[in-house]
Design an enzyme around this catalytic site. Structure first.
Site, PDB file in Angstrom:
ATOM      1  N   HIS A 119       0.824  -1.219   0.000  1.00  0.00           N
ATOM      2  CA  HIS A 119       0.000   0.000   0.000  1.00  0.00           C
ATOM      3  C   HIS A 119       0.856   1.267   0.000  1.00  0.00           C
ATOM      4  CE1 HIS A 119      -3.788  -2.289   1.617  1.00  0.00           C
ATOM      5  NE2 HIS A 119      -3.526  -2.533   0.349  1.00  0.00           N
ATOM      6  N   PRO A 234      -6.112 -10.925  17.561  1.00  0.00           N
ATOM      7  CA  PRO A 234      -7.054 -11.139  18.667  1.00  0.00           C
ATOM      8  C   PRO A 234      -8.464 -11.439  18.171  1.00  0.00           C
ATOM      9  CG  PRO A 234      -5.818  -9.089  18.971  1.00  0.00           C
ATOM     10  CD  PRO A 234      -5.502  -9.594  17.590  1.00  0.00           C
TER      11      PRO A 234
HETATM   12  P1  OAD Z   1      -7.240  -2.755  10.113  1.00  0.00           P
HETATM   13  O1  OAD Z   1      -7.205  -1.518  10.922  1.00  0.00           O
HETATM   14  O2  OAD Z   1      -8.387  -2.994   9.202  1.00  0.00           O
HETATM   15  O3  OAD Z   1      -7.225  -4.007  11.093  1.00  0.00           O
HETATM   16  C1  OAD Z   1      -6.316  -4.178  12.119  1.00  0.00           C
HETATM   17  C2  OAD Z   1      -6.329  -5.641  12.501  1.00  0.00           C
HETATM   18  O4  OAD Z   1      -5.352  -5.834  13.501  1.00  0.00           O
HETATM   19  C3  OAD Z   1      -7.663  -6.134  13.084  1.00  0.00           C
HETATM   20  O5  OAD Z   1      -7.957  -7.395  12.521  1.00  0.00           O
HETATM   21  C4  OAD Z   1      -7.378  -6.270  14.583  1.00  0.00           C
HETATM   22  O6  OAD Z   1      -8.122  -7.325  15.171  1.00  0.00           O
HETATM   23  C5  OAD Z   1      -5.904  -6.579  14.574  1.00  0.00           C
HETATM   24  N1  OAD Z   1      -5.170  -6.133  15.762  1.00  0.00           N
HETATM   25  C6  OAD Z   1      -5.395  -5.066  16.554  1.00  0.00           C
HETATM   26  N2  OAD Z   1      -4.466  -4.964  17.506  1.00  0.00           N
HETATM   27  C7  OAD Z   1      -3.617  -6.004  17.309  1.00  0.00           C
HETATM   28  C8  OAD Z   1      -2.436  -6.448  17.965  1.00  0.00           C
HETATM   29  N3  OAD Z   1      -1.920  -5.798  19.003  1.00  0.00           N
HETATM   30  N4  OAD Z   1      -1.818  -7.555  17.485  1.00  0.00           N
HETATM   31  C9  OAD Z   1      -2.317  -8.221  16.420  1.00  0.00           C
HETATM   32  N5  OAD Z   1      -3.425  -7.851  15.760  1.00  0.00           N
HETATM   33  C10 OAD Z   1      -4.068  -6.758  16.208  1.00  0.00           C
HETATM   34  O7  OAD Z   1      -5.874  -2.856   9.371  1.00  0.00           O
HETATM   35  P2  OAD Z   1      -5.453  -3.669   8.074  1.00  0.00           P
HETATM   36  O8  OAD Z   1      -6.095  -5.023   8.038  1.00  0.00           O
HETATM   37  O9  OAD Z   1      -3.992  -3.576   7.989  1.00  0.00           O
HETATM   38  O10 OAD Z   1      -5.540   0.309   3.198  1.00  0.00           O
HETATM   39  O11 OAD Z   1      -6.088  -2.786   6.959  1.00  0.00           O
HETATM   40  C11 OAD Z   1      -5.703  -3.013   5.698  1.00  0.00           C
HETATM   41  C12 OAD Z   1      -5.798  -1.772   4.923  1.00  0.00           C
HETATM   42  O12 OAD Z   1      -7.068  -1.144   5.115  1.00  0.00           O
HETATM   43  C13 OAD Z   1      -4.817  -0.668   5.246  1.00  0.00           C
HETATM   44  O13 OAD Z   1      -3.567  -0.866   4.673  1.00  0.00           O
HETATM   45  C14 OAD Z   1      -5.484   0.479   4.627  1.00  0.00           C
HETATM   46  C15 OAD Z   1      -6.818   0.240   5.275  1.00  0.00           C
HETATM   47  O14 OAD Z   1      -7.807   0.938   4.815  1.00  0.00           O
HETATM   48  C16 OAD Z   1      -5.598   1.368   2.398  1.00  0.00           C
HETATM   49  O15 OAD Z   1      -5.459   2.500   2.796  1.00  0.00           O
HETATM   50  C17 OAD Z   1      -5.823   1.004   0.947  1.00  0.00           C
END
Ligand code: OAD
Length: 264
Positions: A119, A234
């Protein structure tokens, strides 16, 4: 003989794919996109990270990115980033595909050739119209060497001038992929090449909601020959039902333990 015993006897070539998302940087103080801390000035980040938002209010979108840049500059890699970097050094073939635009994986020691930022990179500033771009860790959309960037006059005292492209005069924008935009072709090719060269022995998916089809697809293709598919999150995700191991824990707790198990 399984791959771990074979590895121990030096008979085996180990390929590892790691896919990460915002949850991996959460414990470094970077808010996730869809978590409760993600909102900024009451605005939904998934709406700000969009070409429509930039077209409507580029100043607002730049303000958000400048704050995020600042937070990232002051953040430190956590135990999850460090564990992944350790794994990168031990595996025979390794690729990290991160959706994170921060530089915490790189600062933990993952070399550029072993990492794909699918990204983009928040510290890149690029033209919204032509191919001009530059990289800089400064807070403001700073001009590249030689002061080639022009800016428009500020409309408010506390507003940063919006930078303009020295080549075509269009607005400069953060070098990240926004919702609805194409992924960078070269980076997609790097992932495809890695997958084409063979199946993996271990696939780790950590800290991502796995909402994008390509993340699910890459994880499943990499684990097609019976690899361990380890999910660290989680919460449940669309990948959970395919995982051979589920760790419902924060990444900074689970990843150091998994990596320790894998490399000793
Ligand atoms: P999200 O913010 O959608 O999700 C974060 C994930 O991390 C969730 O599944 C949580 O359950 C998990 N989580 C939270 N705290 C955690 C921890 N301490 N350890 C492990 N997991 C934890 O983020 P992404 O999935 O990365 O894209 O989102 C993907 C994309 O959506 C981003 O790159 C961005 C966003 O919109 C664009 O901007 C195109």
């Amino acid at each position: 003989m399984n791959w771990k015993s074979a590895l121990f006897l030096n008979l085996y070539f180990v390929r590892v794919l790691v896919l990460t998302g915002a949850g991996v940087s959460a414990e470094s103080g970077i808010p996730t996109f869809r978590g409760k801390d993600g909102y900024w000035r009451n605005l939904d980040p998934t709406k700000l990270a969009a070409p429509e938002a930039f077209a409507r209010d580029p100043q607002l979108v730049w303000d958000w990115y400048l704050e995020r840049r600042q937070r990232i500059r002051h953040a430190q890699p956590n135990a999850a980033h460090e564990a992944i970097a350790r794994l990168a050094h031990h595996a025979d073939e390794f690729l990290l595909v991160t959706q994170n635009v921060d530089d915490l994986h790189a600062r933990a020691g993952i070399p550029a050739e072993k990492m794909v930022q699918i990204h983009g990179d928040i510290f890149v500033t690029r033209c919204s119209s032509c191919d001009f771009w530059y990289l800089g860790r400064g807070g403001l959309p700073e001009p590249p060497g030689g002061g080639r960037l022009r800016s428009i006059a500020p409309t408010f005292d506390d507003h940063v001038d919006l930078p303009r492209c020295p080549d075509c005069n269009a607005l400069m924008r953060p070098g990240v992929v926004w919702f609805g935009e194409q992924l960078p072709w070269n980076e997609v090719q790097r992932v495809e090449n890695f997958l084409d060269r063979g199946a993996c022995d271990v696939v780790i998916v950590a800290g991502t909601t796995a909402t994008f089809g390509y993340i699910v697809d890459w994880a499943l293709r990499a684990s097609r020959n019976g690899a361990d598919l380890i999910e660290v999150n989680p919460e449940e995700t669309p990948l959970s039902r395919f995982a051979t191991r589920l760790l419902r824990e924060p990444a900074a707790i689970a990843l150091p333990r998994i990596v320790h198990e894998l490399i000793t």
